[in-house]
Structure formats: C-alpha cells, structure tokens
Design a protein around this motif. Structure first.
Motif, PDB file in Angstrom:
ATOM      1  N   PRO A 249      46.341  50.881  37.420  1.00  0.00           N
ATOM      2  CA  PRO A 249      45.573  49.751  37.966  1.00  0.00           C
ATOM      3  C   PRO A 249      44.980  50.048  39.341  1.00  0.00           C
ATOM      4  O   PRO A 249      43.843  49.637  39.636  1.00  0.00           O
ATOM      5  CB  PRO A 249      46.617  48.630  38.048  1.00  0.00           C
ATOM      6  CG  PRO A 249      47.644  48.974  37.033  1.00  0.00           C
ATOM      7  CD  PRO A 249      47.719  50.469  37.066  1.00  0.00           C
TER       8      PRO A 249
ATOM      9  N   ASP B  83      37.914  46.634  36.866  1.00  0.00           N
ATOM     10  CA  ASP B  83      38.882  45.548  36.977  1.00  0.00           C
ATOM     11  C   ASP B  83      40.268  46.108  36.674  1.00  0.00           C
ATOM     12  O   ASP B  83      40.494  46.658  35.594  1.00  0.00           O
ATOM     13  CB  ASP B  83      38.538  44.436  35.973  1.00  0.00           C
ATOM     14  CG  ASP B  83      39.365  43.176  36.193  1.00  0.00           C
ATOM     15  OD1 ASP B  83      40.470  43.282  36.749  1.00  0.00           O
ATOM     16  OD2 ASP B  83      38.908  42.095  35.799  1.00  0.00           O
TER      17      ASP B  83
ATOM     18  N   SER C 101      45.228  41.620  43.183  1.00  0.00           N
ATOM     19  CA  SER C 101      44.385  40.418  43.161  1.00  0.00           C
ATOM     20  C   SER C 101      44.637  39.535  44.373  1.00  0.00           C
ATOM     21  O   SER C 101      43.749  38.804  44.821  1.00  0.00           O
ATOM     22  CB  SER C 101      44.622  39.626  41.875  1.00  0.00           C
ATOM     23  OG  SER C 101      45.926  39.074  41.849  1.00  0.00           O
TER      24      SER C 101
ATOM     25  N   GLU D 124      35.982  35.746  44.533  1.00  0.00           N
ATOM     26  CA  GLU D 124      37.441  35.839  44.583  1.00  0.00           C
ATOM     27  C   GLU D 124      37.916  36.061  46.010  1.00  0.00           C
ATOM     28  O   GLU D 124      38.938  35.514  46.426  1.00  0.00           O
ATOM     29  CB  GLU D 124      37.928  36.968  43.671  1.00  0.00           C
ATOM     30  CG  GLU D 124      39.422  36.931  43.403  1.00  0.00           C
ATOM     31  CD  GLU D 124      39.853  37.893  42.320  1.00  0.00           C
ATOM     32  OE1 GLU D 124      41.052  37.908  41.992  1.00  0.00           O
ATOM     33  OE2 GLU D 124      38.994  38.636  41.788  1.00  0.00           O
TER      34      GLU D 124
ATOM     35  N   ALA E 141      42.855  44.703  35.751  1.00  0.00           N
ATOM     36  CA  ALA E 141      43.466  44.056  34.587  1.00  0.00           C
ATOM     37  C   ALA E 141      43.193  44.816  33.300  1.00  0.00           C
ATOM     38  O   ALA E 141      43.921  44.674  32.319  1.00  0.00           O
ATOM     39  CB  ALA E 141      42.960  42.619  34.459  1.00  0.00           C
TER      40      ALA E 141
ATOM     41  N   MET F 175      44.160  41.222  30.212  1.00  0.00           N
ATOM     42  CA  MET F 175      45.505  41.784  30.069  1.00  0.00           C
ATOM     43  C   MET F 175      46.056  41.579  28.668  1.00  0.00           C
ATOM     44  O   MET F 175      46.924  42.329  28.220  1.00  0.00           O
ATOM     45  CB  MET F 175      46.439  41.153  31.102  1.00  0.00           C
ATOM     46  CG  MET F 175      46.137  41.588  32.538  1.00  0.00           C
ATOM     47  SD  MET F 175      46.945  40.580  33.794  1.00  0.00           S
ATOM     48  CE  MET F 175      48.657  41.002  33.497  1.00  0.00           C
TER      49      MET F 175
ATOM     50  N   GLU G 101      40.478  34.922  33.355  1.00  0.00           N
ATOM     51  CA  GLU G 101      39.825  36.175  32.984  1.00  0.00           C
ATOM     52  C   GLU G 101      40.817  37.331  32.973  1.00  0.00           C
ATOM     53  O   GLU G 101      40.837  38.146  32.043  1.00  0.00           O
ATOM     54  CB  GLU G 101      38.685  36.468  33.966  1.00  0.00           C
ATOM     55  CG  GLU G 101      37.926  37.747  33.661  1.00  0.00           C
ATOM     56  CD  GLU G 101      36.794  37.990  34.647  1.00  0.00           C
ATOM     57  OE1 GLU G 101      36.701  39.122  35.167  1.00  0.00           O
ATOM     58  OE2 GLU G 101      36.021  37.045  34.904  1.00  0.00           O
ATOM     59  N   ASP G 102      41.663  37.399  34.011  1.00  0.00           N
ATOM     60  CA  ASP G 102      42.663  38.470  34.067  1.00  0.00           C
ATOM     61  C   ASP G 102      43.649  38.371  32.909  1.00  0.00           C
ATOM     62  O   ASP G 102      44.031  39.388  32.314  1.00  0.00           O
ATOM     63  CB  ASP G 102      43.427  38.413  35.392  1.00  0.00           C
ATOM     64  CG  ASP G 102      42.596  38.915  36.571  1.00  0.00           C
ATOM     65  OD1 ASP G 102      41.551  39.527  36.319  1.00  0.00           O
ATOM     66  OD2 ASP G 102      42.988  38.669  37.723  1.00  0.00           O
TER      67      ASP G 102
ATOM     68  N   ILE H 248      48.917  44.652  39.430  1.00  0.00           N
ATOM     69  CA  ILE H 248      47.648  43.925  39.255  1.00  0.00           C
ATOM     70  C   ILE H 248      47.662  42.618  40.036  1.00  0.00           C
ATOM     71  O   ILE H 248      46.678  42.242  40.683  1.00  0.00           O
ATOM     72  CB  ILE H 248      47.386  43.658  37.754  1.00  0.00           C
ATOM     73  CG1 ILE H 248      47.050  44.968  37.038  1.00  0.00           C
ATOM     74  CG2 ILE H 248      46.253  42.659  37.559  1.00  0.00           C
ATOM     75  CD1 ILE H 248      47.059  44.871  35.537  1.00  0.00           C
ATOM     76  N   ARG H 249      48.793  41.930  40.002  1.00  0.00           N
ATOM     77  CA  ARG H 249      48.910  40.679  40.752  1.00  0.00           C
ATOM     78  C   ARG H 249      48.821  40.940  42.250  1.00  0.00           C
ATOM     79  O   ARG H 249      48.141  40.199  42.979  1.00  0.00           O
ATOM     80  CB  ARG H 249      50.239  39.990  40.406  1.00  0.00           C
ATOM     81  CG  ARG H 249      50.424  38.626  41.042  1.00  0.00           C
ATOM     82  CD  ARG H 249      49.326  37.688  40.649  1.00  0.00           C
ATOM     83  NE  ARG H 249      49.487  36.375  41.257  1.00  0.00           N
ATOM     84  CZ  ARG H 249      48.501  35.489  41.374  1.00  0.00           C
ATOM     85  NH1 ARG H 249      47.293  35.775  40.916  1.00  0.00           N
ATOM     86  NH2 ARG H 249      48.720  34.316  41.927  1.00  0.00           N
TER      87      ARG H 249
ATOM     88  N   LYS I  61      41.013  50.156  40.270  1.00  0.00           N
ATOM     89  CA  LYS I  61      40.426  49.378  41.369  1.00  0.00           C
ATOM     90  C   LYS I  61      39.617  50.283  42.298  1.00  0.00           C
ATOM     91  O   LYS I  61      38.523  49.922  42.738  1.00  0.00           O
ATOM     92  CB  LYS I  61      41.554  48.678  42.138  1.00  0.00           C
ATOM     93  CG  LYS I  61      41.094  47.838  43.321  1.00  0.00           C
ATOM     94  CD  LYS I  61      40.478  46.540  42.851  1.00  0.00           C
ATOM     95  CE  LYS I  61      40.070  45.658  44.043  1.00  0.00           C
ATOM     96  NZ  LYS I  61      41.241  45.084  44.736  1.00  0.00           N
TER      97      LYS I  61
ATOM     98  N   GLU J 219      39.274  33.146  37.554  1.00  0.00           N
ATOM     99  CA  GLU J 219      39.670  34.548  37.729  1.00  0.00           C
ATOM    100  C   GLU J 219      41.018  34.816  37.073  1.00  0.00           C
ATOM    101  O   GLU J 219      41.219  35.858  36.443  1.00  0.00           O
ATOM    102  CB  GLU J 219      39.738  34.895  39.218  1.00  0.00           C
ATOM    103  CG  GLU J 219      38.394  34.881  39.947  1.00  0.00           C
ATOM    104  CD  GLU J 219      37.496  36.028  39.553  1.00  0.00           C
ATOM    105  OE1 GLU J 219      37.994  36.992  38.933  1.00  0.00           O
ATOM    106  OE2 GLU J 219      36.295  35.971  39.851  1.00  0.00           O
TER     107      GLU J 219
END
Length: 458
Positions: free
Chosen positions: A419, A428, A344, A217, A430, A264, A259-260, A340-341, A423, A256
C-alpha cells in the motif's frame, strides 16, 4: 393488550387518500428536512409531487437537497418553470452544483435556464474545477469583511448579507484585491468591549486555507484536524473564492470511506446506492476484479502443479495447504488494512516505510511463534492422535509450523509495503487490499511450504 405501530409513511398515505391536505402540511412542517426526504423515499412516486407542493418554500428546498437523485429528477420533470425557479432560488450554490452533477443533460439544461444569472455563473465556475478538488465542493456564499471596518459596521454587514450565506459564524477578512488576510468570528464581534474597534484589531492573522485544486480528502482531513466549521478556499494568487463547510466535508469522508471499502472488497467504486444499482451495474463493477483475481490465482495452481509429483509421495502435506494459505492471507490483510487506514488519515509517509517494516517484522515474529506453537499442538493432538493419521509425523508437523511462521512474516511485510509503494507511485493504496494481497501471499506461502518440504522431507 396488543400494541399497534403505525409508520409515518402509512399515516401520510392514509391522509393523502382521504385528501386531508391541511393535516398533511401540519405534520410535515414539524419534521426535519432529512426525515421528510427519508419518508418520501418510501412513498409511491405518484404521491411525491403533491406532498412536495404542500411544503413551505424554504422547507421544500431543504428537503429537495436531501432527496436521492432519482426523486429529484422526478420532481424537476413535474415542476413548472416557476416552481423550479422558486426551489433553485432557495438553494445554496454548492447544493445546486451537487444536483446538477447528478442529473442527465436535458434536466441540467432546464435547471440552468431557470437559475438566476448570478447562480448560473457561480455554478459554471464551480463545475470548471477538477473533480474531487476543493473547488468542486466549495460554496461561494460566505461573509467577507474589510480590515478597516468597525465592529458596528461588520455586524450591520452580516445582518444585511448573512441571510443568503451558507454560514455566518466565521467571517473572512479580505483586502481590496480579495486577498485573504485574516478571519474573525461572530463571537469575537459580539463580545468586543469597544464597538469602534476595527476588524484588523480583532482578526486572527495568517488563517489556514486550501487551494482550489487541493484534493477533497485533504480538505476534509484539515477540517477534522483543526475542528473548523468551514475552511477558506483560495486560488493561486491567494484570492478567496469560496469555503468548504463541515457538512460537505462529512459527505466527502463518507464517500471516500465507501470508495475504499469497495476497492478493498474487490469492486470498482460506484456512485449509486445499492438499491439504486441494477443487476447489470453490480455485474460491471464486480466482474473486472473477479477476472483479474481468477487469472492471478492461476499462478497458485501452477505452483501446486509444479510440485505435484513430490506431493504424491507425501499426500498428507496437501491437507495443510488451505490452512497455510488462509493464515497468510489473513495476516497480510491485517497489515494492509492497518496501513491503508493510517495512510488515509495522513499518519504515515513513504519515508516511514523502514520503521513500518521493522515494526511488522517484530509483530510477525510474535504472531508466527504463537500460531506455530498452537498449530504444532493441534496437529499432534487432533490429526495424529484423535484422527489416528499415522502419516502425520513430528517432521511433518515441524515443516507445517515452520512454514506458518515464515508465511506470517512474509505476509505482514508484503501487506505493509505494497500500500505504501502504491501511494508513492500515485495509485490508491486501497487497491492493494485484501483480494490482491491474499493472491500474492497465497503464491508466496506455497513457495515457502514446498521449499521447506523439499529441504527437510523429500
């Protein structure tokens, strides 16, 4: 006049039934490999081997890469050894690795037997890298140049070796120990005014590279950030071992993001597409989260049960519980998804937590006051006047509105914090998305509601 729409699949099936193979081939060779693979997915499995054999060798290999794993396995099992060898010889190493990772063990053994020794060695080298690392998605097929080469010598080398490389636009300058010392583009070479210039004079020093163990990622983010077509991958001693191209990075970003979204949404991630997933597969990926959330929701029930006697004295308060819980859950989800965004995309670090909380507090105050004002008007107008509910007093409306404001505040703090904490702890982020945040906020909103109710009304 009626319009008739004929699909490509229907046309190919008709031509296949009529055994017009020359026409079939003429149509297929005009199509993009990804489009051919898409058409093949909609055809009967029995027709795939015959249609695939109509494709020219290079187009067949490019199409094979684009097909889904089930179709690839079907074709491999139907290939003769020579046919399989021909397809493998046309594949780039990273594409061959992707196929090997998707196939069952017996198919993998056959693929490796038919691959030439050099490809087999490169496949095994890439497979040794950790899953989801830069090394696992790189290709070893790139153009390397020496710093003392002239422009003419470099162009000649590209012509001789570039046919089998993933990309030739960016060339990497290595010393005798294969240490990465610079890069030069084909544009630089072609526009050079002096053909006797050396690569050392044209190259860009200190190129950006990633380590073989870097997370995939991070690699995709670096390619996006610097707008590279490819990113060099080096080992611990800065020796170049491969490149990650932008098309592989796009696949990583798609995987990715998928997956998130699944996490979520309260599901464990799956490598299979929806149509390839069986009912039991969907059950296995969904039931753990459903069981966890069911158990966690028990706390909400325990809180309501604990205040049951007091609620019985003012039953009207029960009617507002769903509204408060939904508002809190939605508020928390808004914050968590935003954070979360940002995490990432690399926009936030854990050190930013105080700034994030302060910003969410100010946002929550504005949102809470707006919602409380609207809620007070709604309760007094709809619940009391239009529905003639005399038990809805001004104090009841005030308790509900205060609770709503505080619930929004608590929800946004929880939604932004969890979140980032996850991290920091190596999880994760998410995982701390909608279902989990909603469950926590539901319990907290009830505690706030009953606490204010107890203080002001009972």
């Amino acid at each position: 006049m009626a319009e008739h729409h004929v699909t490509v699949e229907a046309t190919l099936e008709l031509l296949l039934e009529e055994k017009k193979y020359a026409t079939l081939r003429d149509i297929l060779i005009t199509m993009n490999p990804a489009d051919i693979a898409g058409v093949f997915d909609g055809l009967e499995e029995s027709a795939l081997p015959l249609l695939f054999r109509l494709l020219p060798k290079e187009l067949a290999a490019e199409t094979f890469v684009e097909m889904d794993p089930d179709a690839q396995e079907l074709l491999i099992q139907g290939f003769s050894d020579s046919e399989l060898r021909e397809v493998l010889n046309e594949l780039y190493v990273d594409d061959a690795v992707d196929i090997v990772e998707e196939m069952p063990a017996n198919v993998v053994r056959r693929i490796l037997r038919q691959a030439d020794p050099q490809m087999r060695k490169e496949i095994n080298e890439i497979l040794r890298y950790p899953e989801n690392s830069a090394g696992s998605i790189m290709t070893t097929e790139y153009v390397s140049l020496l710093p003392d080469m002239t422009v003419d010598e470099a162009i000649l080398r590209i012509r001789r070796t570039g046919v089998d490389k993933e990309t030739i636009y960016t060339c990497y300058v290595l010393d005798k120990n294969r240490t990465l010392i610079g890069l030069v583009t084909v544009k630089d070479l072609l526009l050079s005014q002096n053909e006797d210039n050396t690569i050392a004079e044209l190259m860009e020093d200190n190129p950006i590279a990633v380590n073989t163990h870097a997370d995939q990622e991070e690699v995709a983010q670096a390619l996006s950030k610097y707008n590279f077509l490819a990113l060099p991958v080096t080992d611990a001693e800065n020796r170049m071992v491969g490149i990650v191209t932008f098309d592989d990075a796009m696949d990583v970003m798609e995987d990715e993001a998928t997956e998130d979204m699944e996490i979520m949404g309260g599901m464990t991630p799956s490598d299979k597409t929806y149509l390839r997933s069986g009912v039991f597969d969907l059950f296995v990926h969904r039931i753990p989260w459903l069981l966890l959330l069911m158990v966690s929701a028990t706390f909400t029930g325990m809180i309501i049960t604990g205040f049951e006697n007091k609620l019985s004295r003012l039953v009207v308060l029960t009617a507002f519980i769903p509204m408060l819980m939904d508002t809190g859950g939605n508020s928390g989800s808004q914050s968590s998804v935003t954070i979360i965004r940002a995490l990432s995309l690399g926009e936030l670090e854990f050190s930013d937590l105080p700034r994030v909380i302060w910003k969410e507090i100010r946002t929550a105050v504005i949102c809470g006051l707006t919602l409380s004002t609207a809620c007070f008007g709604k309760i007094m107008l709809v619940d009391r006047l239009l529905m003639h509910n005399e038990s809805v007093s001004v104090m009841v409306a005030l308790v509900v509105c205060i609770t709503m404001a505080l619930t929004v505040l608590v929800a946004k703090i929880v939604g932004c914090s969890l979140p980032m904490i996850a991290k920091k702890l190596g999880f994760d982020p998410a995982v701390m998305a909608s279902p989990f945040i909603t469950t926590i906020v539901d319990a907290l909103s009830l505690l706030v509601y009953f606490g204010i109710t107890n203080a002001l009304l009972l």
